[in-house]
Design a protein around this motif. Structure first.
Motif, PDB file in Angstrom:
ATOM      1  N   CYS A  92     -71.088  -8.846 -13.307  1.00 45.03           N
ATOM      2  CA  CYS A  92     -70.013  -7.883 -13.586  1.00 45.03           C
ATOM      3  C   CYS A  92     -69.962  -6.710 -12.600  1.00 45.03           C
ATOM      4  O   CYS A  92     -70.904  -5.919 -12.505  1.00 45.03           O
ATOM      5  CB  CYS A  92     -70.218  -7.353 -15.005  1.00 45.03           C
ATOM      6  SG  CYS A  92     -69.126  -5.999 -15.418  1.00 45.03           S
ATOM      7  N   TYR A  94     -68.129  -4.130 -12.886  1.00 38.75           N
ATOM      8  CA  TYR A  94     -68.123  -2.836 -13.603  1.00 38.75           C
ATOM      9  C   TYR A  94     -69.567  -2.343 -13.672  1.00 38.75           C
ATOM     10  O   TYR A  94     -69.860  -1.180 -13.424  1.00 38.75           O
ATOM     11  CB  TYR A  94     -67.631  -3.015 -15.043  1.00 38.75           C
ATOM     12  CG  TYR A  94     -66.152  -2.898 -15.288  1.00 38.75           C
ATOM     13  CD1 TYR A  94     -65.259  -2.510 -14.303  1.00 38.75           C
ATOM     14  CD2 TYR A  94     -65.639  -3.174 -16.561  1.00 38.75           C
ATOM     15  CE1 TYR A  94     -63.906  -2.412 -14.569  1.00 38.75           C
ATOM     16  CE2 TYR A  94     -64.286  -3.081 -16.833  1.00 38.75           C
ATOM     17  CZ  TYR A  94     -63.422  -2.697 -15.843  1.00 38.75           C
ATOM     18  OH  TYR A  94     -62.089  -2.597 -16.120  1.00 38.75           O
ATOM     19  N   GLN A 131     -67.877  -9.364 -25.981  1.00 36.59           N
ATOM     20  CA  GLN A 131     -67.143  -9.607 -24.734  1.00 36.59           C
ATOM     21  C   GLN A 131     -67.979 -10.361 -23.703  1.00 36.59           C
ATOM     22  O   GLN A 131     -67.437 -11.147 -22.937  1.00 36.59           O
ATOM     23  CB  GLN A 131     -66.645  -8.284 -24.154  1.00 36.59           C
ATOM     24  CG  GLN A 131     -67.755  -7.258 -23.935  1.00 36.59           C
ATOM     25  CD  GLN A 131     -67.203  -5.883 -23.631  1.00 36.59           C
ATOM     26  OE1 GLN A 131     -67.129  -5.031 -24.498  1.00 36.59           O
ATOM     27  NE2 GLN A 131     -66.813  -5.657 -22.396  1.00 36.59           N
ATOM     28  N   CYS A 132     -69.294 -10.096 -23.657  1.00 35.02           N
ATOM     29  CA  CYS A 132     -70.150 -10.734 -22.639  1.00 35.02           C
ATOM     30  C   CYS A 132     -71.594 -10.280 -22.824  1.00 35.02           C
ATOM     31  O   CYS A 132     -71.851  -9.311 -23.539  1.00 35.02           O
ATOM     32  CB  CYS A 132     -69.695 -10.332 -21.233  1.00 35.02           C
ATOM     33  SG  CYS A 132     -69.801  -8.552 -20.931  1.00 35.02           S
ATOM     34  N   VAL A 135     -72.874  -6.514 -20.860  1.00 30.31           N
ATOM     35  CA  VAL A 135     -72.905  -5.160 -21.426  1.00 30.31           C
ATOM     36  C   VAL A 135     -74.297  -4.816 -21.981  1.00 30.31           C
ATOM     37  O   VAL A 135     -74.737  -3.666 -21.921  1.00 30.31           O
ATOM     38  CB  VAL A 135     -71.823  -4.949 -22.516  1.00 30.31           C
ATOM     39  CG1 VAL A 135     -70.439  -4.886 -21.894  1.00 30.31           C
ATOM     40  CG2 VAL A 135     -71.868  -5.994 -23.615  1.00 30.31           C
ATOM     41  N   MET A 277     -58.240  -9.873 -15.862  1.00 28.15           N
ATOM     42  CA  MET A 277     -58.347  -8.433 -15.660  1.00 28.15           C
ATOM     43  C   MET A 277     -57.430  -7.954 -14.535  1.00 28.15           C
ATOM     44  O   MET A 277     -57.089  -8.728 -13.638  1.00 28.15           O
ATOM     45  CB  MET A 277     -59.796  -8.077 -15.324  1.00 28.15           C
ATOM     46  CG  MET A 277     -60.717  -8.467 -16.450  1.00 28.15           C
ATOM     47  SD  MET A 277     -62.306  -7.700 -16.345  1.00 28.15           S
ATOM     48  CE  MET A 277     -61.916  -5.985 -16.605  1.00 28.15           C
ATOM     49  N   CYS A 360     -66.321 -11.713 -13.216  1.00 26.97           N
ATOM     50  CA  CYS A 360     -66.146 -11.713 -14.676  1.00 26.97           C
ATOM     51  C   CYS A 360     -65.626 -13.055 -15.167  1.00 26.97           C
ATOM     52  O   CYS A 360     -64.421 -13.215 -15.405  1.00 26.97           O
ATOM     53  CB  CYS A 360     -65.223 -10.589 -15.149  1.00 26.97           C
ATOM     54  SG  CYS A 360     -65.053 -10.631 -16.956  1.00 26.97           S
ATOM     55  N   ASN A 362     -66.011 -14.100 -17.993  1.00 29.18           N
ATOM     56  CA  ASN A 362     -65.622 -13.907 -19.404  1.00 29.18           C
ATOM     57  C   ASN A 362     -64.134 -13.608 -19.562  1.00 29.18           C
ATOM     58  O   ASN A 362     -63.543 -13.890 -20.591  1.00 29.18           O
ATOM     59  CB  ASN A 362     -66.437 -12.766 -20.011  1.00 29.18           C
ATOM     60  CG  ASN A 362     -67.902 -12.928 -19.689  1.00 29.18           C
ATOM     61  OD1 ASN A 362     -68.557 -13.795 -20.248  1.00 29.18           O
ATOM     62  ND2 ASN A 362     -68.412 -12.139 -18.742  1.00 29.18           N
ATOM     63  N   ASN A 363     -63.562 -12.993 -18.545  1.00 31.12           N
ATOM     64  CA  ASN A 363     -62.147 -12.657 -18.605  1.00 31.12           C
ATOM     65  C   ASN A 363     -61.328 -13.512 -17.640  1.00 31.12           C
ATOM     66  O   ASN A 363     -60.217 -13.145 -17.279  1.00 31.12           O
ATOM     67  CB  ASN A 363     -61.951 -11.170 -18.246  1.00 31.12           C
ATOM     68  CG  ASN A 363     -61.819 -10.311 -19.489  1.00 31.12           C
ATOM     69  OD1 ASN A 363     -61.171 -10.701 -20.454  1.00 31.12           O
ATOM     70  ND2 ASN A 363     -62.432  -9.150 -19.477  1.00 31.12           N
TER      71      ASN A 363
HETATM   72  S1  SF4 Z   1     -66.102  -8.614 -19.944  1.00 34.02           S
HETATM   73 FE1  SF4 Z   1     -66.324  -8.886 -17.739  1.00 34.02          FE
HETATM   74  S2  SF4 Z   1     -65.707  -6.940 -16.839  1.00 34.02           S
HETATM   75 FE2  SF4 Z   1     -66.074  -6.575 -19.008  1.00 34.02          FE
HETATM   76  S3  SF4 Z   1     -68.175  -5.863 -19.082  1.00 34.02           S
HETATM   77 FE3  SF4 Z   1     -68.226  -8.086 -19.416  1.00 34.02          FE
HETATM   78  S4  SF4 Z   1     -68.508  -9.033 -17.413  1.00 34.02           S
HETATM   79 FE4  SF4 Z   1     -67.905  -6.881 -17.122  1.00 34.02          FE
END
Ligand code: SF4
Length: 416
Positions: A92, A94, A131-132, A135, A277, A360, A362-363
């Motif tokens: 990720c 982010y 979400q993943c 985090v 995203m 990502c 996940n998205n």
């Molecule tokens: S969903 Fe994707 S962009 Fe959001 S925190 Fe998880 S890996 Fe990062």
């Protein structure tokens, strides 16, 4: 080839108000971090913010900071700092941008908000893996760095139908957060306070949905790029009166646009659904590129992720558990496909663009044949763009432009 000309984005008047409430939000956090008068909880973007707020915490969202790093194009420069600490360039961006910025001692907040020099120090960090997994690793890094307690909810992944068993297990994990949070906050949990916050979150969510749904109007008064900016309060201020008041104002402006026949894109010709995203460092460029092609990218899975239809103040834990498990990102492909299919119909879409964000998965919903399956059942053409949310080394502007122009040309030919 569709003719391209220089275009300006049509501004939304409410943006100024949003700027003010976002500034107040950041200054309040900064003041609390400096004075220690209020406790600060870090929370994931679809984490249990309502519980934290109801217990008097000011809530800070590192993902929002990650997006700011992307939008200000600071991310690419700071990501290598996190890579050097052992956090892969493939995870990720982010996370890597946020940790990298911390290690480098920089933040986009210091440019946007005079006097704020650093992210607010956490008293506790609370994640939800809905979400993943990234985090959890992200928050664990800061928990070690700040020697602060780390709490988490571990969510089911790839959920088809959401069953009671899913909801009960998540509700129980949410209830189990209360005792350790009471210890950090030094206050007793108040069920009435949680009711009030969930009620405000519900109102925020309903209004945010109404805002996004205005894009079903032809021509659309709103673009995905507007939505990506105006989702700020739904992410960081849900559960507050400020967010509710803000979305009433924004909704009124969009309804006024509809009534007066004002379109977000002049001479809207094509309507596009965006899955995945935003490419934060190219938000403005992409908005202008599509506007020049008379194409409105008008709806997205991403902005809709902060719609929580299940919130019910009369049953806060169960309804929060349901809302945070029903999310698109938590679900199996069969559920996701049904959702996107309904969205394409509702928003009267001509084409779909999938953003395959390198860091990502996940998205990114185009890696297991979803575009092909959806195209087969809907007949709506699609395009995959390779890129990333934050790491601009993974974005090719030339390739994106060429592919988008060819796609719009294909839509044009399909019309003839
Ligand atoms: S969903 Fe994707 S962009 Fe959001 S925190 Fe998880 S890996 Fe990062």
């Amino acid at each position: 080839m569709a003719e391209e000309k220089k275009v300006q984005r049509k501004s939304i008047k409410a943006t100024r108000k949003m700027g003010r409430i976002m500034a107040e939000y950041f200054y309040e956090l900064d003041a609390a971090a400096k004075s220690g008068e209020k406790k600060i909880a870090w929370c994931t973007s679809v984490g249990p913010a309502e519980i934290l707020r109801s217990m008097g915490f000011l809530v800070y969202f590192p993902e929002n900071h990650g997006a700011m790093l992307g939008a200000t194009r600071m991310a690419t420069d700071v990501i290598p700092e996190a890579n050097a600490m052992g956090y892969s360039p493939d995870i990720c961006s982010y996370l890597t941008a946020d940790v990298g910025a911390y290690l480098k001692g920089v933040t986009p907040m210091s440019k946007a908000y005079k006097g704020i020099e650093a992210v607010p120090r956490p008293d506790v960090l609370v994640y939800n893996t809905n979400q993943c997994r990234d985090v959890q690793d992200w928050f664990a890094w800061y928990a070690r760095e700040f020697d602060a307690p780390l709490l988490g909810i571990h969510t089911h992944r790839g959920v088809g139908d959401v069953y009671d068993s899913h909801v009960k297990s998540i509700a129980k994990q949410m209830q189990d957060l209360i005792a350790p949070l009471e210890e950090v906050s030094g206050t007793r949990f108040d069920p009435q306070a949680l009711r009030r916050v969930v009620e405000l979150s519900r109102q925020c969510s309903d209004l945010w949905k109404e805002v996004l749904d205005t894009a079903s109007h032809v021509p659309s008064p709103l673009t995905f790029y507007d939505g990506s900016i105006h989702m700020g309060p739904a992410v960081v201020l849900r559960g507050t009166r400020q967010a509710v008041d803000y979305y009433k104002l924004l909704l009124a402006e969009l309804q006024e646009r509809i009534a007066e026949g004002v379109a977000a894109i002049d001479d809207e010709r094509f309507r596009i659904y965006w899955d995945g995203m935003p490419i934060w460092g190219r938000l403005s460029n992409h908005a202008k590129m599509f506007a020049a092609l008379k194409t409105c990218v008008l709806a997205s899975t991403y902005c809709n992720s902060w719609i929580f239809k299940a919130f019910d103040p009369d049953d806060p834990f169960t309804s929060m558990a349901k809302a945070y498990t029903e999310l698109f990102i938590v679900r199996a492909d069969t559920s996701k496909e049904k959702y996107i299919k309904d969205m394409l119909q509702f928003f009267k879409v001509d084409g779909v663009i999938y953003h395959d964000a390198k860091t990502c998965p996940n998205n990114s919903n185009c890696r297991y044949g979803m575009p092909q399956r959806l195209e087969e059942v809907t007949g709506i053409p699609s395009l995959i763009i390779n890129g990333d949310l934050n790491d601009m080394r993974l974005v090719s502007d030339e390739q994106t432009k060429t592919n988008v122009e060819a796609f719009i040309e294909q839509l044009e030919e399909n019309r003839q």
